[in-house]
Design a protein around this motif. Structure first.
Motif, PDB file in Angstrom:
ATOM      1  N   MET A   1      25.222  43.273  41.527  1.00  0.00           N
ATOM      2  CA  MET A   1      25.764  44.628  41.695  1.00  0.00           C
ATOM      3  C   MET A   1      26.467  44.745  43.044  1.00  0.00           C
ATOM      4  O   MET A   1      26.000  44.234  44.048  1.00  0.00           O
ATOM      5  N   LEU A   2      27.593  45.424  43.040  1.00  0.00           N
ATOM      6  CA  LEU A   2      28.367  45.650  44.250  1.00  0.00           C
ATOM      7  C   LEU A   2      27.955  46.977  44.871  1.00  0.00           C
ATOM      8  O   LEU A   2      27.911  48.005  44.201  1.00  0.00           O
ATOM      9  N   ARG A   3      27.645  46.952  46.167  1.00  0.00           N
ATOM     10  CA  ARG A   3      27.372  48.188  46.886  1.00  0.00           C
ATOM     11  C   ARG A   3      28.578  48.512  47.752  1.00  0.00           C
ATOM     12  O   ARG A   3      29.004  47.682  48.561  1.00  0.00           O
ATOM     13  N   ILE A   4      29.112  49.719  47.595  1.00  0.00           N
ATOM     14  CA  ILE A   4      30.252  50.155  48.391  1.00  0.00           C
ATOM     15  C   ILE A   4      29.803  51.272  49.320  1.00  0.00           C
ATOM     16  O   ILE A   4      29.373  52.334  48.871  1.00  0.00           O
ATOM     17  N   ASN A   5      29.878  50.996  50.618  1.00  0.00           N
ATOM     18  CA  ASN A   5      29.563  51.998  51.632  1.00  0.00           C
ATOM     19  C   ASN A   5      30.866  52.613  52.134  1.00  0.00           C
ATOM     20  O   ASN A   5      31.803  51.879  52.478  1.00  0.00           O
ATOM     21  N   ILE A   6      30.924  53.922  52.192  1.00  0.00           N
ATOM     22  CA  ILE A   6      32.110  54.605  52.703  1.00  0.00           C
ATOM     23  C   ILE A   6      31.671  55.487  53.864  1.00  0.00           C
ATOM     24  O   ILE A   6      30.919  56.446  53.677  1.00  0.00           O
ATOM     25  N   VAL A   7      32.122  55.131  55.061  1.00  0.00           N
ATOM     26  CA  VAL A   7      31.770  55.876  56.270  1.00  0.00           C
ATOM     27  C   VAL A   7      32.892  56.868  56.556  1.00  0.00           C
ATOM     28  O   VAL A   7      34.040  56.472  56.783  1.00  0.00           O
ATOM     29  N   SER A  21      36.166  58.833  35.291  1.00  0.00           N
ATOM     30  CA  SER A  21      36.916  57.672  34.802  1.00  0.00           C
ATOM     31  C   SER A  21      36.273  56.331  35.167  1.00  0.00           C
ATOM     32  O   SER A  21      35.050  56.178  35.099  1.00  0.00           O
ATOM     33  N   ILE A  22      37.095  55.372  35.543  1.00  0.00           N
ATOM     34  CA  ILE A  22      36.639  54.001  35.766  1.00  0.00           C
ATOM     35  C   ILE A  22      35.575  53.887  36.860  1.00  0.00           C
ATOM     36  O   ILE A  22      34.575  53.183  36.661  1.00  0.00           O
ATOM     37  N   PRO A  23      35.734  54.538  38.010  1.00  0.00           N
ATOM     38  CA  PRO A  23      34.670  54.436  39.026  1.00  0.00           C
ATOM     39  C   PRO A  23      33.317  54.899  38.496  1.00  0.00           C
ATOM     40  O   PRO A  23      32.281  54.294  38.803  1.00  0.00           O
ATOM     41  N   MET A  28      27.908  53.661  35.919  1.00  0.00           N
ATOM     42  CA  MET A  28      27.023  53.843  34.756  1.00  0.00           C
ATOM     43  C   MET A  28      26.675  52.495  34.119  1.00  0.00           C
ATOM     44  O   MET A  28      25.606  52.342  33.525  1.00  0.00           O
ATOM     45  N   ALA A  29      27.561  51.528  34.250  1.00  0.00           N
ATOM     46  CA  ALA A  29      27.301  50.195  33.707  1.00  0.00           C
ATOM     47  C   ALA A  29      26.397  49.379  34.626  1.00  0.00           C
ATOM     48  O   ALA A  29      26.051  48.236  34.306  1.00  0.00           O
ATOM     49  N   ARG A 151      37.498  48.611  39.009  1.00  0.00           N
ATOM     50  CA  ARG A 151      38.036  48.455  37.657  1.00  0.00           C
ATOM     51  C   ARG A 151      37.979  46.998  37.196  1.00  0.00           C
ATOM     52  O   ARG A 151      38.106  46.712  35.998  1.00  0.00           O
ATOM     53  N   LEU A 152      37.777  46.082  38.140  1.00  0.00           N
ATOM     54  CA  LEU A 152      37.682  44.661  37.803  1.00  0.00           C
ATOM     55  C   LEU A 152      36.257  44.235  37.474  1.00  0.00           C
ATOM     56  O   LEU A 152      36.034  43.100  37.038  1.00  0.00           O
ATOM     57  N   LEU A 153      35.286  45.133  37.681  1.00  0.00           N
ATOM     58  CA  LEU A 153      33.895  44.794  37.422  1.00  0.00           C
ATOM     59  C   LEU A 153      33.586  44.833  35.929  1.00  0.00           C
ATOM     60  O   LEU A 153      34.151  45.658  35.196  1.00  0.00           O
ATOM     61  N   PRO A 154      32.698  43.979  35.456  1.00  0.00           N
ATOM     62  CA  PRO A 154      32.318  44.005  34.037  1.00  0.00           C
ATOM     63  C   PRO A 154      31.758  45.369  33.651  1.00  0.00           C
ATOM     64  O   PRO A 154      30.957  45.958  34.379  1.00  0.00           O
ATOM     65  N   GLY A 155      32.221  45.889  32.516  1.00  0.00           N
ATOM     66  CA  GLY A 155      31.726  47.162  32.031  1.00  0.00           C
ATOM     67  C   GLY A 155      32.495  48.359  32.518  1.00  0.00           C
ATOM     68  O   GLY A 155      32.316  49.472  32.000  1.00  0.00           O
ATOM     69  N   ALA A 156      33.367  48.168  33.500  1.00  0.00           N
ATOM     70  CA  ALA A 156      34.135  49.302  34.013  1.00  0.00           C
ATOM     71  C   ALA A 156      35.229  49.713  33.039  1.00  0.00           C
ATOM     72  O   ALA A 156      35.523  50.893  32.883  1.00  0.00           O
ATOM     73  N   MET A 157      35.823  48.726  32.388  1.00  0.00           N
ATOM     74  CA  MET A 157      36.870  48.996  31.411  1.00  0.00           C
ATOM     75  C   MET A 157      36.410  48.546  30.036  1.00  0.00           C
ATOM     76  O   MET A 157      35.776  47.495  29.898  1.00  0.00           O
ATOM     77  N   SER A 158      36.744  49.340  29.040  1.00  0.00           N
ATOM     78  CA  SER A 158      36.336  48.986  27.680  1.00  0.00           C
ATOM     79  C   SER A 158      37.095  47.769  27.173  1.00  0.00           C
ATOM     80  O   SER A 158      36.625  47.047  26.301  1.00  0.00           O
ATOM     81  N   ASP A 159      38.278  47.523  27.739  1.00  0.00           N
ATOM     82  CA  ASP A 159      39.094  46.377  27.332  1.00  0.00           C
ATOM     83  C   ASP A 159      39.492  45.606  28.576  1.00  0.00           C
ATOM     84  O   ASP A 159      40.488  45.919  29.230  1.00  0.00           O
ATOM     85  N   LEU A 160      38.699  44.603  28.955  1.00  0.00           N
ATOM     86  CA  LEU A 160      38.996  43.833  30.162  1.00  0.00           C
ATOM     87  C   LEU A 160      40.309  43.081  30.027  1.00  0.00           C
ATOM     88  O   LEU A 160      40.982  42.814  31.017  1.00  0.00           O
TER      89      LEU A 160
END
Length: 280
Positions: A1-7, A21-23, A28-29, A151-160
């Motif tokens: 899993m990718l953790r994104i920190n936004i300061v 949407s995608i984010p 959720m995935a 959007r490049l992560l698995p499960g983010a898009m229904s059609d990779l």
């Protein structure tokens, strides 16, 4: 899993976009978590001050280094720690792929006139920009980078496969796309796309992709040449300023040396003391 920190000083800026949407689908995935870090939580005065006047004077306010360092240290962030800055290298699809393959990404959002240079040189591991323009803050740029990455992560898009055929995904610019109706306001979809010959469609798309890529490269080459001309003009201005500064420094050195020689001659005159005063 990718953790994104936004300061950021505006964590609420991201609440809506990251829930859509995608984010949102990527979260959720179970492929990404978003950690919004409020920079003002790391201030130590009752006004929660994150900026101050620049040393040396000048317009605008500069964001203080302390809150950024303490915020990043509080979450134990690891590389990459990205400062969004117009001085940075331009963000590209390759960066999105690199971030998507990692475990953590930290984005530092500035505001006001600038951020203390110590954040760039001693905290951030890299600086990225969206282009040669200035935003009111790093938040829109951070959001663009997040979207391009998740959007490049698995499960983010229904059609990779859709992502794999995007522009810049290991290739050039993608071919034009059309959908129903086949004719709209007098403009008709190319016959080849509705003919059912998939081999011809694939060949057409490849040819169109190459054509668009060449056009984009020609446009970029022209822009590059224009930019090189602008850079050369700026370098000429800098060189002239450096020449004038060198001349001014040399003149000061000559004037100082002349004064020292004059004092030495005055001190050596008969009837004068060591300091040039009359003997008692």
């Amino acid at each position: 899993m990718l953790r994104i920190n936004i300061v950021t000083i505006f964590p609420e800026f991201f609440a809506g976009p990251l829930s859509l949407s995608i984010p949102h689908k990527a979260a959720m995935a179970g492929q990404v978590t978003y950690n919004l870090v409020d920079l003002r939580q790391f201030t130590h005065d009752r006004h929660r001050t994150v900026d101050d006047y620049p040393f040396g004077g000048g317009p605008g306010m500069v964001m203080k280094p302390g809150p950024f360092f303490e915020a990043v240290e509080s979450i134990g962030a690891t590389r990459p720690i990205v400062l969004l800055s117009p001085r940075g290298r331009r963000f590209a699809h390759a960066d999105a792929m690199r971030f998507a393959e990692g475990a953590e990404l930290t984005l530092l959002c500035g505001h006001y006139k600038d951020i203390d240079e110590r954040v760039a040189s001693h905290l951030a591991t890299e600086e990225l920009s969206l282009g040669d323009f200035v935003l009111s803050g790093g938040e829109p740029a951070a959001l663009a980078i997040v979207d391009a990455t998740v959007r490049l992560l698995p499960g983010a898009m229904s059609d990779l496969e859709s992502a794999r055929t995007d522009s810049f995904f290991g290739r050039g610019i993608s071919a034009p796309s059309y959908t129903r109706p086949a004719e709209y306001r007098g403009v008709v979809v190319p016959d080849l796309l509705v003919g059912g010959d998939h081999a011809k469609v694939a060949a057409w798309r490849e040819a169109e992709s190459l054509r668009r890529t060449r056009e984009a490269e020609a446009r970029d080459r022209t822009a590059w040449q224009t930019r090189e001309t602008e850079i050369a003009a700026r370098e000429a201005v800098i060189a002239e300023a450096e020449r004038k500064l060198a001349e001014k420094t040399a003149k000061k050195a000559r004037d100082k040396a002349a004064k020292e020689r004059a004092r030495a001659r005055a001190a050596a005159r008969p009837g004068k003391g060591p300091a040039g005063e009359p003997d008692a």
